[in-house]
Design a protein around this motif. Structure first.
Motif, PDB file in Angstrom:
ATOM      1  N   ASN A 240     -85.700 -57.252  12.048  1.00  0.00           N
ATOM      2  CA  ASN A 240     -84.785 -56.827  13.111  1.00  0.00           C
ATOM      3  C   ASN A 240     -83.826 -55.716  12.705  1.00  0.00           C
ATOM      4  OD1 ASN A 240     -85.745 -58.793  15.032  1.00  0.00           O
ATOM      5  ND2 ASN A 240     -84.714 -60.340  13.785  1.00  0.00           N
ATOM      6  N   TYR A 241     -84.169 -55.015  11.628  1.00  0.00           N
ATOM      7  CA  TYR A 241     -83.304 -53.956  11.148  1.00  0.00           C
ATOM      8  C   TYR A 241     -84.100 -52.675  10.929  1.00  0.00           C
ATOM      9  CZ  TYR A 241     -79.919 -57.641  10.252  1.00  0.00           C
ATOM     10  OH  TYR A 241     -79.061 -58.690  10.394  1.00  0.00           O
ATOM     11  N   GLY A 242     -83.347 -51.564  10.788  1.00  0.00           N
ATOM     12  CA  GLY A 242     -83.967 -50.284  10.516  1.00  0.00           C
ATOM     13  C   GLY A 242     -83.621 -49.787   9.123  1.00  0.00           C
ATOM     14  N   HIS A 243     -83.585 -48.478   8.975  1.00  0.00           N
ATOM     15  CA  HIS A 243     -83.386 -47.839   7.673  1.00  0.00           C
ATOM     16  C   HIS A 243     -82.073 -48.259   7.021  1.00  0.00           C
ATOM     17  CE1 HIS A 243     -84.733 -44.750   4.862  1.00  0.00           C
ATOM     18  NE2 HIS A 243     -83.487 -44.318   4.775  1.00  0.00           N
ATOM     19  N   GLY A 244     -81.070 -48.529   7.832  1.00  0.00           N
ATOM     20  CA  GLY A 244     -79.755 -48.873   7.295  1.00  0.00           C
ATOM     21  C   GLY A 244     -79.542 -50.352   7.070  1.00  0.00           C
ATOM     22  N   ALA A 245     -80.612 -51.088   6.862  1.00  0.00           N
ATOM     23  CA  ALA A 245     -80.480 -52.531   6.627  1.00  0.00           C
ATOM     24  C   ALA A 245     -79.633 -52.835   5.398  1.00  0.00           C
ATOM     25  CB  ALA A 245     -81.868 -53.171   6.486  1.00  0.00           C
ATOM     26  N   TYR A 246     -79.548 -51.895   4.462  1.00  0.00           N
ATOM     27  CA  TYR A 246     -78.692 -52.094   3.284  1.00  0.00           C
ATOM     28  C   TYR A 246     -77.235 -52.242   3.686  1.00  0.00           C
ATOM     29  CZ  TYR A 246     -78.369 -47.020   3.963  1.00  0.00           C
ATOM     30  OH  TYR A 246     -78.213 -45.769   4.522  1.00  0.00           O
ATOM     31  N   ASP A 247     -76.848 -51.693   4.841  1.00  0.00           N
ATOM     32  CA  ASP A 247     -75.500 -51.887   5.390  1.00  0.00           C
ATOM     33  C   ASP A 247     -75.468 -52.999   6.436  1.00  0.00           C
ATOM     34  OD1 ASP A 247     -74.043 -49.997   3.969  1.00  0.00           O
ATOM     35  OD2 ASP A 247     -74.446 -48.386   5.397  1.00  0.00           O
ATOM     36  N   GLU A 248     -76.500 -53.075   7.256  1.00  0.00           N
ATOM     37  CA  GLU A 248     -76.484 -53.980   8.399  1.00  0.00           C
ATOM     38  C   GLU A 248     -76.830 -55.429   8.063  1.00  0.00           C
ATOM     39  OE1 GLU A 248     -77.965 -52.726  12.280  1.00  0.00           O
ATOM     40  OE2 GLU A 248     -78.577 -50.831  11.371  1.00  0.00           O
ATOM     41  N   ALA A 249     -77.840 -55.648   7.245  1.00  0.00           N
ATOM     42  CA  ALA A 249     -78.292 -57.011   6.943  1.00  0.00           C
ATOM     43  C   ALA A 249     -77.291 -57.689   6.009  1.00  0.00           C
ATOM     44  CB  ALA A 249     -79.678 -56.979   6.316  1.00  0.00           C
ATOM     45  N   LYS A 250     -76.687 -58.764   6.474  1.00  0.00           N
ATOM     46  CA  LYS A 250     -75.657 -59.435   5.687  1.00  0.00           C
ATOM     47  C   LYS A 250     -76.189 -60.020   4.387  1.00  0.00           C
ATOM     48  CE  LYS A 250     -72.720 -60.481   9.653  1.00  0.00           C
ATOM     49  NZ  LYS A 250     -72.097 -61.539  10.480  1.00  0.00           N
ATOM     50  N   ASP A 251     -77.497 -60.270   4.340  1.00  0.00           N
ATOM     51  CA  ASP A 251     -78.063 -60.886   3.142  1.00  0.00           C
ATOM     52  C   ASP A 251     -78.650 -59.870   2.162  1.00  0.00           C
ATOM     53  OD1 ASP A 251     -80.295 -60.084   4.623  1.00  0.00           O
ATOM     54  OD2 ASP A 251     -81.504 -61.777   3.927  1.00  0.00           O
ATOM     55  N   PHE A 252     -78.522 -58.567   2.446  1.00  0.00           N
ATOM     56  CA  PHE A 252     -79.226 -57.578   1.624  1.00  0.00           C
ATOM     57  C   PHE A 252     -78.796 -57.632   0.163  1.00  0.00           C
ATOM     58  CE2 PHE A 252     -79.623 -53.375  -0.350  1.00  0.00           C
ATOM     59  CZ  PHE A 252     -80.992 -53.196  -0.249  1.00  0.00           C
ATOM     60  N   ASN A 253     -77.508 -57.533  -0.103  1.00  0.00           N
ATOM     61  CA  ASN A 253     -77.048 -57.526  -1.500  1.00  0.00           C
ATOM     62  C   ASN A 253     -77.369 -58.839  -2.201  1.00  0.00           C
ATOM     63  OD1 ASN A 253     -76.098 -54.911  -1.380  1.00  0.00           O
ATOM     64  ND2 ASN A 253     -73.963 -55.484  -1.042  1.00  0.00           N
ATOM     65  N   GLN A 254     -77.240 -59.957  -1.492  1.00  0.00           N
ATOM     66  CA  GLN A 254     -77.566 -61.249  -2.093  1.00  0.00           C
ATOM     67  C   GLN A 254     -79.059 -61.351  -2.384  1.00  0.00           C
ATOM     68  OE1 GLN A 254     -75.396 -63.910  -3.113  1.00  0.00           O
ATOM     69  NE2 GLN A 254     -77.350 -64.264  -4.160  1.00  0.00           N
ATOM     70  N   ARG A 255     -79.869 -60.823  -1.487  1.00  0.00           N
ATOM     71  CA  ARG A 255     -81.326 -60.818  -1.704  1.00  0.00           C
ATOM     72  C   ARG A 255     -81.662 -60.015  -2.964  1.00  0.00           C
ATOM     73  NH1 ARG A 255     -85.544 -62.051   1.206  1.00  0.00           N
ATOM     74  NH2 ARG A 255     -84.248 -62.424   3.047  1.00  0.00           N
ATOM     75  N   VAL A 256     -81.061 -58.856  -3.087  1.00  0.00           N
ATOM     76  CA  VAL A 256     -81.289 -58.004  -4.258  1.00  0.00           C
ATOM     77  C   VAL A 256     -80.870 -58.727  -5.538  1.00  0.00           C
ATOM     78  CG1 VAL A 256     -80.472 -55.912  -5.429  1.00  0.00           C
ATOM     79  CG2 VAL A 256     -81.151 -55.813  -3.020  1.00  0.00           C
ATOM     80  N   LEU A 257     -79.682 -59.333  -5.511  1.00  0.00           N
ATOM     81  CA  LEU A 257     -79.191 -60.034  -6.694  1.00  0.00           C
ATOM     82  C   LEU A 257     -80.110 -61.193  -7.068  1.00  0.00           C
ATOM     83  CD1 LEU A 257     -76.958 -60.230  -8.819  1.00  0.00           C
ATOM     84  CD2 LEU A 257     -75.659 -61.658  -7.230  1.00  0.00           C
ATOM     85  N   SER A 258     -80.614 -61.893  -6.065  1.00  0.00           N
ATOM     86  CA  SER A 258     -81.527 -63.007  -6.334  1.00  0.00           C
ATOM     87  C   SER A 258     -82.821 -62.542  -6.982  1.00  0.00           C
ATOM     88  CB  SER A 258     -81.835 -63.755  -5.029  1.00  0.00           C
ATOM     89  OG  SER A 258     -80.680 -64.359  -4.511  1.00  0.00           O
ATOM     90  N   VAL A 259     -83.321 -61.390  -6.543  1.00  0.00           N
ATOM     91  CA  VAL A 259     -84.529 -60.829  -7.157  1.00  0.00           C
ATOM     92  C   VAL A 259     -84.259 -60.465  -8.618  1.00  0.00           C
ATOM     93  CG1 VAL A 259     -86.131 -58.867  -7.144  1.00  0.00           C
ATOM     94  CG2 VAL A 259     -85.502 -59.982  -4.981  1.00  0.00           C
ATOM     95  N   PHE A 260     -83.119 -59.827  -8.859  1.00  0.00           N
ATOM     96  CA  PHE A 260     -82.780 -59.468 -10.238  1.00  0.00           C
ATOM     97  C   PHE A 260     -82.616 -60.698 -11.126  1.00  0.00           C
ATOM     98  CE2 PHE A 260     -80.828 -55.219  -8.734  1.00  0.00           C
ATOM     99  CZ  PHE A 260     -81.973 -54.520  -9.102  1.00  0.00           C
TER     100      PHE A 260
END
Length: 265
Positions: A240-260
């Motif tokens: 449900n997001y576009g190119h700016g999901a890094y700003d829009e998706a509330k879980d983006f940073n947490q998702r990235v951290l979980s992958v790392f």
């Protein structure tokens, strides 16, 4: 508190910011923008504060001396030289949009300096959709039409629901754009048009994870799937997001951290 410094490299000068108290290094490579990392240390450190406990976080600007010879490969070479100068032997990488292209170029030549690499809303070459968007921005930049450039850029990056919050701020955003170096922006945009590493992907020895978005109006999400297939890595597609999901998706940073961290996402 974030730190901002300028590096004097062999062929150029480069600014960077750093923050965080973690034992590992994280380099965040942003995408094409009308803004620069330089002078943005406080808002950027706040936006990515979730990483500050695990990492010492670095964000490098592209070189100050950008001209028509600019290429994605040159940006990757500059980044590698900056890493050596700062003393970073190995780092995890979070790369977004054009930043993903820079990360791929870095991985091709210097895989030993990369731990885990996340490539978000990017591609290994310039897709037709991306090309069309960039040509539109270049036309507006050439005409010095700040209003058209700002509006099209923002509406291409963000979803309609997100843009509703910012339309009333458009005059302010246009005023901020007027401070941008449009020739610098144009040289970087043209570098994207020339980039193609698709055939190199199967030969890359990198621990990668790919993120895309179904409603992306700059880079088709199919590009993310193709890249993940060639890199033989996992991927995740936002519905449900576009190119700016890094700003829009509330879980983006947490998702990235979980992958790392090696946690399942």
């Amino acid at each position: 508190m974030p730190v901002e410094k300028t590096l004097h490299l062999n062929a150029c000068t480069m600014s960077y910011i750093s923050f965080g108290n973690g034992r590992k290094n994280l380099i965040i490579i942003p995408g094409l923008s009308l803004n620069r990392v330089k002078g943005s240390s406080m808002p950027l450190s706040l936006a990515y504060r979730i990483f500050a406990k695990d990492y010492r976080v670095y964000m490098f600007d592209e070189r100050d001396e950008i001209d028509e010879s600019c290429t994605i490969e040159q940006m990757a070479d500059d980044l590698y030289e900056a890493m050596k100068t700062v003393g970073i032997k190995n780092a995890d990488i979070l790369s977004v949009s054009m930043g993903g292209m820079i990360a791929l170029s870095l991985a091709k030549k210097h895989p030993e300096c990369i731990g885990k690499m996340i490539i978000a809303f990017s591609s290994s070459g310039c897709a037709k959709m991306t090309e069309e968007r960039i040509h539109g921005w270049l036309k507006a930049a050439e005409k010095q039409d700040y209003e058209a450039l700002t509006k099209d850029f923002m509406e291409s990056v963000y979803t309609e629901s997100y843009m509703k919050k910012y339309r009333l701020m458009m005059p302010v955003l246009v005023k901020m754009t007027k401070k941008a170096d449009l020739s610098r922006f144009a040289h970087q945009a043209k570098a994207i048009l020339k980039f193609d590493l698709y055939d190199e992907l199967p030969n890359m020895n990198v621990n990668a994870y790919v993120i895309g978005a179904e409603k992306d109006r700059i880079v088709p999400y199919e590009e993310s799937l193709r890249m993940a297939e060639k890199l033989k890595c996992e991927s995740y597609i936002y519905e449900n997001y576009g190119h700016g999901a890094y700003d829009e998706a509330k879980d983006f940073n947490q998702r990235v951290l979980s992958v790392f961290r090696g946690e399942s996402r």
